[in-house]
Every structure is written in C-alpha cells, then in structure tokens.
Write a protein that holds these residues in place. Sequence first.
Motif, short mmCIF file in Angstrom:
data_model
loop_
_atom_site.label_atom_id
_atom_site.label_comp_id
_atom_site.label_asym_id
_atom_site.label_seq_id
_atom_site.Cartn_x
_atom_site.Cartn_y
_atom_site.Cartn_z
N ASN A 125 -4.56 -3.45 5.57
CA ASN A 125 -3.93 -4.76 5.37
C ASN A 125 -3.77 -5.55 6.65
O ASN A 125 -4.12 -6.73 6.72
N ALA A 170 -5.71 -5.02 -1.78
CA ALA A 170 -5.92 -5.78 -3.01
C ALA A 170 -7.41 -6.02 -3.25
O ALA A 170 -8.23 -6.01 -2.32
N LYS A 185 -7.26 -13.66 0.22
CA LYS A 185 -6.64 -13.13 -1.00
C LYS A 185 -6.29 -11.66 -0.87
O LYS A 185 -5.78 -11.05 -1.81
N ASP A 225 -1.29 -8.44 1.54
CA ASP A 225 -0.93 -8.12 0.16
C ASP A 225 -0.99 -6.61 -0.01
O ASP A 225 -1.59 -5.91 0.82
N GLU A 226 -0.38 -6.09 -1.05
CA GLU A 226 -0.41 -4.65 -1.28
C GLU A 226 -0.66 -4.36 -2.76
O GLU A 226 -0.05 -4.99 -3.64
#
Length: 412
Positions: free
Chosen positions: A113, A147, A358, A362-363
């Motif tokens: 990430n 993601a 995108k 995010d996780e």
Amino acid sequence: MRRNVIVGQSGGPTAAINSSLAGVYRTAKDRGANKVYGMLHGVQGLLQERYLDLSEYITTELDAELLKRTPAAFLGSCRYKLPEIHEDRAVYEKIFGILDKLDIEAFIYIGGNDSMDTIKKLSDYAIVTGHPTRFIGCPKTIDNDLALTDHTPGYGSAAKYIGTSVKEIIRDSFCLEYSKGLVSIVEIMGRNAGWLTGAAALSKGEDCEGPDLIYLPELPFDLQSFSAKVKELLSQKPSVVVAVSEGIRTEDGTYVCELGNSVDFVDAFGHKQLSGTASYLANFIAGEIGCKTRAIELSTLQRSASHAASRVDILEAYQVGGAAVKAADEGDSGKMVVLQRLSDDPYQCGTEVKDVHKIANDEKLVPREWVNAEGTGVTDEFVAYVRPLIQGDVSPVMVDGIPRHLFRPYNL
C-alpha cells in the motif's frame, strides 16, 4: 524499450519479492533495455544516489534462479513516505534529476500500500511537469490487503508457512499433558486485515483438527468472551491452540498488545509497531484459569521462509514483475499490475493493470461472510480462496545441506 529501467523494493519483504525482481530484470533485458538499475533501499536510497547495475549480480541463469529463491529484499527496502508535491517540491526535483542522469525510461516499484502511494505521487509529478519517465507499481505484500487485485505475491508463501507451522504447533501441543490443560496462542502478522491469520485454518485436514479459535482484526475482540470459550474448550480437551492477528482490538479500538505495554514506535506512515498480543493473552488466560500457557510469535519467519515457498506464488511474482515492465514499455504510467483469477478448477490467473490512484492508501479486508458467525474462525469459502495459492514447492539450491541465496555486500 530503448533506454534504461530502474527498480526498487519497499516495505516488508517476502519470500517471493526477489522473484518479481528477477521478472523485472529478465523482461527489461528481453525488451531491449540497455541497463537495469536497482535502487538500494528504495526511493530513500535513490535520494542518496545509491543504486547498482543488476547485470553485475545476475550474470547467469543460475544467478536468476538463486534470486527467485532468495528471501528478503535483495536490493534492501525502506519505509519512506514521500511528501506531498506542494509540501516539498525539491524532493521531487532531486529524484527526477537522478532519473534524467541515469536516462530512465521506466521506474518499477515493488511493494504494498505505502509503495503504491510513492508510485501515485511520482506519476502525478511526471504528469504535472511533462516528464517522460513511466511509473508502474508491482504488487507485493504478505498481508494480501491491496485493493483491486485477487491476491498479492508473497501471500501464498506466507500462508503456506503459517498453515504448516500451526499444524506442527498443534501436533507438539499434544505431547505433554498438564493437570489444568495447555493453551498455546500463536500471534500472526496482520494490522487491519486478517488474511494471514485466517491461513491458520489450512492446517485442518484428515490428520489435524486445525486451530480451535481464530481471531481476525476485522472484528472487535472481547476478552471475557475469549476467556469463556477457552474454559469451555479445556473442559473438553487437554490442549487448545488459538491463532490471533497481531492487530486485534477491543470494542473501543485499543490494540490488545497495548493492554500490556505501550506501543512507542511509529513508522513514517503512522503505523504503530505491534508486538506482544500473544504474550498478553497467554498471561491473561494463565491468570484467569491457572493453566499452562505458551505465547508463540511467528514474527519475521512467516515472511522469510523461502524453504517453504509456494511454487504458484514464486511463478506469479515473476509474472507480475515482467508484466510491470511490459506495461511501462507499452506506454502505461501511474498503474499497478493486478492478478485476476480466471478459474479455480483448474486454477488459472492472469494479469492486468489498474489505476494506482484507486489502490494507494486503501486496504482490502477479509469479507465478513468469510468469517464464522461467532467471529472465532474462517469459513470454507476462505480456505477455498487461499488453497490454490499455496500449491507446489520450489526446491532450494542446497550447498552443504543449507539453501544457497544470491548475495550482495550490504555496505554498498
């Protein structure tokens, strides 16, 4: 590809991260890159102009095969957070000046990430300034929390090691009987996502019952409910094995490891260093029940056990490394390579590229429906998702009974 490529590794290492590096190197050379540079300790090292020519280390096919089998980050890693462009433009000017000096056409960053945050910022700066270098993210993380990708290289090997190790711990726990029973608590990595801890369920089979309880960080953890379940299990059997994520938290958001000790270290991305969850719970259960307890932390073993690597994982890691170079060579930038599962039986997986905006910061968490109703285990759907990723073995190159790795001096 007419110019040069530079590749870096960032974040926590894995048993497969160097297979991606091998894929980047081989594909870049096959596509005509003049030189393939490796950043020493990621973008942090690049800012210090620390890099090497990978052709000096990968001189034969044996070297490439050794690299695939070498755990940890061959180039060295970092946890360096780039400032926002408007906060410190000089940092970007320095990085892009170095890229110009090295005549870099493609910048490949292998990481999770936080590493995708780096790709996002560098590609944004290139767009703003009209710079021609292309920036592509290559996925890597044992946490499996990126993601838009079905899974991440590194996860399969870590899951295989965890399933194997938990099975061996369960076997060991039945060797001795204690008057009030034995409770073994296995602490597994996972701050917010329980993909690794859920992999403890892979130990279950015809010859093993699997862990008695599994706790993921996606759901609140209740100490009293936990104690009651352990007491009930000890009334039925002499030994209980529990798998817990290091990041499990109480209803108010307090990490369980913070209940015993303060967490002082925070990295550049604001992540607390988590350790001691198993120790706290083992001491808690010993005090509540008076039974024998053991706290077991798999710690870095789960990400460095290349001797237990999954063949599927190593092959896919190599595949995404090559796909990252291909994407850059074909004009993509600000993208990350993702794995798309095409079928389960037989298992097939391909690659695509997705917009890194995108993905960064995010996780991907374990779906609630893949955790049982009580929150004490994972479902068959979870196991069916993971099992294809742990298939096959990668035989180490053995020298004098010990695996041989590709070596570089660490004082470069």
